[in-house]
Design a protein around this motif. Sequence first.
Motif, PDB file in Angstrom:
ATOM      1  N   GLY A 131      -5.679  -8.369  17.304  1.00 12.80           N
ATOM      2  CA  GLY A 131      -4.472  -8.869  16.661  1.00 12.80           C
ATOM      3  C   GLY A 131      -3.252  -8.829  17.559  1.00 12.80           C
ATOM      4  N   ARG A 132      -2.147  -9.268  16.995  1.00  8.23           N
ATOM      5  CA  ARG A 132      -0.871  -9.311  17.705  1.00  8.23           C
ATOM      6  C   ARG A 132       0.140  -8.458  16.954  1.00  8.23           C
ATOM      7  NH1 ARG A 132       2.999 -14.544  18.800  1.00  8.23           N
ATOM      8  NH2 ARG A 132       4.549 -13.398  20.022  1.00  8.23           N
ATOM      9  N   VAL A 133       0.964  -7.713  17.692  1.00  8.48           N
ATOM     10  CA  VAL A 133       1.995  -6.871  17.096  1.00  8.48           C
ATOM     11  C   VAL A 133       3.286  -7.048  17.882  1.00  8.48           C
ATOM     12  CG1 VAL A 133       2.639  -4.559  16.345  1.00  8.48           C
ATOM     13  CG2 VAL A 133       0.227  -5.169  16.485  1.00  8.48           C
ATOM     14  N   THR A 134       4.382  -7.323  17.159  1.00  9.44           N
ATOM     15  CA  THR A 134       5.698  -7.481  17.765  1.00  9.44           C
ATOM     16  C   THR A 134       6.744  -6.859  16.848  1.00  9.44           C
ATOM     17  OG1 THR A 134       6.210  -9.588  16.658  1.00  9.44           O
ATOM     18  CG2 THR A 134       5.011  -9.713  18.756  1.00  9.44           C
ATOM     19  N   ASP A 135       8.002  -6.938  17.278  1.00  2.00           N
ATOM     20  CA  ASP A 135       9.086  -6.638  16.344  1.00  2.00           C
ATOM     21  C   ASP A 135       9.276  -7.880  15.470  1.00  2.00           C
ATOM     22  OD1 ASP A 135      10.780  -8.462  17.760  1.00  2.00           O
ATOM     23  OD2 ASP A 135      11.530  -6.851  19.031  1.00  2.00           O
ATOM     24  N   LEU A 136      10.237  -7.862  14.573  1.00  2.91           N
ATOM     25  CA  LEU A 136      10.409  -8.969  13.628  1.00  2.91           C
ATOM     26  C   LEU A 136      10.938 -10.241  14.274  1.00  2.91           C
ATOM     27  CD1 LEU A 136      11.788  -7.127  10.461  1.00  2.91           C
ATOM     28  CD2 LEU A 136       9.418  -7.586  11.131  1.00  2.91           C
ATOM     29  N   VAL A 153       0.838  -1.201   0.000  1.00  2.85           N
ATOM     30  CA  VAL A 153       0.000   0.000   0.000  1.00  2.85           C
ATOM     31  C   VAL A 153       0.874   1.253   0.000  1.00  2.85           C
ATOM     32  CG1 VAL A 153      -1.692   1.308   1.339  1.00  2.85           C
ATOM     33  CG2 VAL A 153      -1.935  -1.160   1.088  1.00  2.85           C
ATOM     34  N   GLY A 154       1.949   1.233   0.773  1.00  2.00           N
ATOM     35  CA  GLY A 154       2.861   2.367   0.787  1.00  2.00           C
ATOM     36  C   GLY A 154       2.831   3.206   2.045  1.00  2.00           C
ATOM     37  N   ALA A 155       1.978   2.858   2.997  1.00  2.00           N
ATOM     38  CA  ALA A 155       1.917   3.580   4.267  1.00  2.00           C
ATOM     39  C   ALA A 155       1.666   2.561   5.375  1.00  2.00           C
ATOM     40  CB  ALA A 155       0.816   4.627   4.248  1.00  2.00           C
ATOM     41  N   ALA A 156       2.638   2.403   6.258  1.00  5.05           N
ATOM     42  CA  ALA A 156       2.533   1.398   7.313  1.00  5.05           C
ATOM     43  C   ALA A 156       1.275   1.572   8.156  1.00  5.05           C
ATOM     44  CB  ALA A 156       3.781   1.425   8.188  1.00  5.05           C
ATOM     45  N   ALA A 157       0.903   2.796   8.439  1.00  3.41           N
ATOM     46  CA  ALA A 157      -0.297   3.043   9.242  1.00  3.41           C
ATOM     47  C   ALA A 157      -1.544   2.462   8.568  1.00  3.41           C
ATOM     48  CB  ALA A 157      -0.472   4.539   9.486  1.00  3.41           C
ATOM     49  N   LEU A 158      -1.646   2.620   7.259  1.00  2.00           N
ATOM     50  CA  LEU A 158      -2.789   2.051   6.532  1.00  2.00           C
ATOM     51  C   LEU A 158      -2.740   0.530   6.527  1.00  2.00           C
ATOM     52  CD1 LEU A 158      -3.056   4.480   3.495  1.00  2.00           C
ATOM     53  CD2 LEU A 158      -4.546   4.367   5.494  1.00  2.00           C
ATOM     54  N   ASP A 159      -1.554  -0.038   6.321  1.00  2.00           N
ATOM     55  CA  ASP A 159      -1.420  -1.496   6.348  1.00  2.00           C
ATOM     56  C   ASP A 159      -1.846  -2.060   7.696  1.00  2.00           C
ATOM     57  OD1 ASP A 159      -0.231  -2.415   3.770  1.00  2.00           O
ATOM     58  OD2 ASP A 159       1.349  -1.010   4.321  1.00  2.00           O
ATOM     59  N   LEU A 160      -1.445  -1.423   8.774  1.00  2.00           N
ATOM     60  CA  LEU A 160      -1.836  -1.885  10.097  1.00  2.00           C
ATOM     61  C   LEU A 160      -3.348  -1.807  10.275  1.00  2.00           C
ATOM     62  CD1 LEU A 160       1.116  -0.323  12.087  1.00  2.00           C
ATOM     63  CD2 LEU A 160       0.651  -2.774  11.821  1.00  2.00           C
ATOM     64  N   VAL A 219      -1.720   0.176  18.260  1.00  2.00           N
ATOM     65  CA  VAL A 219      -2.859   0.208  19.183  1.00  2.00           C
ATOM     66  C   VAL A 219      -4.121  -0.304  18.495  1.00  2.00           C
ATOM     67  CG1 VAL A 219      -4.347   1.712  20.561  1.00  2.00           C
ATOM     68  CG2 VAL A 219      -1.872   2.105  20.512  1.00  2.00           C
ATOM     69  N   ILE A 220      -4.355   0.114  17.278  1.00  2.00           N
ATOM     70  CA  ILE A 220      -5.565  -0.280  16.553  1.00  2.00           C
ATOM     71  C   ILE A 220      -5.592  -1.786  16.306  1.00  2.00           C
ATOM     72  CG2 ILE A 220      -6.804  -0.022  14.354  1.00  2.00           C
ATOM     73  CD1 ILE A 220      -5.800   2.949  14.402  1.00  2.00           C
ATOM     74  N   VAL A 221      -4.460  -2.362  15.877  1.00  2.00           N
ATOM     75  CA  VAL A 221      -4.415  -3.815  15.649  1.00  2.00           C
ATOM     76  C   VAL A 221      -4.671  -4.559  16.949  1.00  2.00           C
ATOM     77  CG1 VAL A 221      -2.921  -5.763  15.030  1.00  2.00           C
ATOM     78  CG2 VAL A 221      -2.912  -3.697  13.623  1.00  2.00           C
TER      79      VAL A 221
END
Length: 130
Positions: free
Chosen positions: A92-97, A52-59, A85-87
């Motif tokens: 959902g789950r959010v971490t580093d790589l 998409v080109g924008a990480a915020a939108l992808d999240l 926060v939204i995910v």
Amino acid sequence: TLNGAPIRVTQIDDLGASLLGTGFPTDRSSEPNNNFRHFLNFMQHTQDVRRVGAAALDLCMVACGWLEGFWQPQLKTYDIAAGVVIVREAGGRVTDLHGGDEMFAHGEVCASNGRVHAAMLEILNRGFNA
């Protein structure tokens, strides 16, 4: 919420049936950590990968259930802070790589519906085409 309705991540638990999103650093031609290796690995192990080109939108797309996951290195805190926060609020789950909580310190993110997260981390942390 989206248009007044609650948002939730998907229930898909098979990475092979998953649609993912990613992005690339602006200096990708000279940056060694340009995400190409991960992109190729995920293209072989998922339904498809979108940019998409924008990480915020992808999240937000993960949170809305339009993608099963998203990963990207070379990010700034302002690229991902609200999306994290939204995910999480959408289940959902959010971490580093690497599966840790250092996404802001490392400037990277792996977000998912939670069900494909371990499989995503496995691909992110193994060798090329392994």
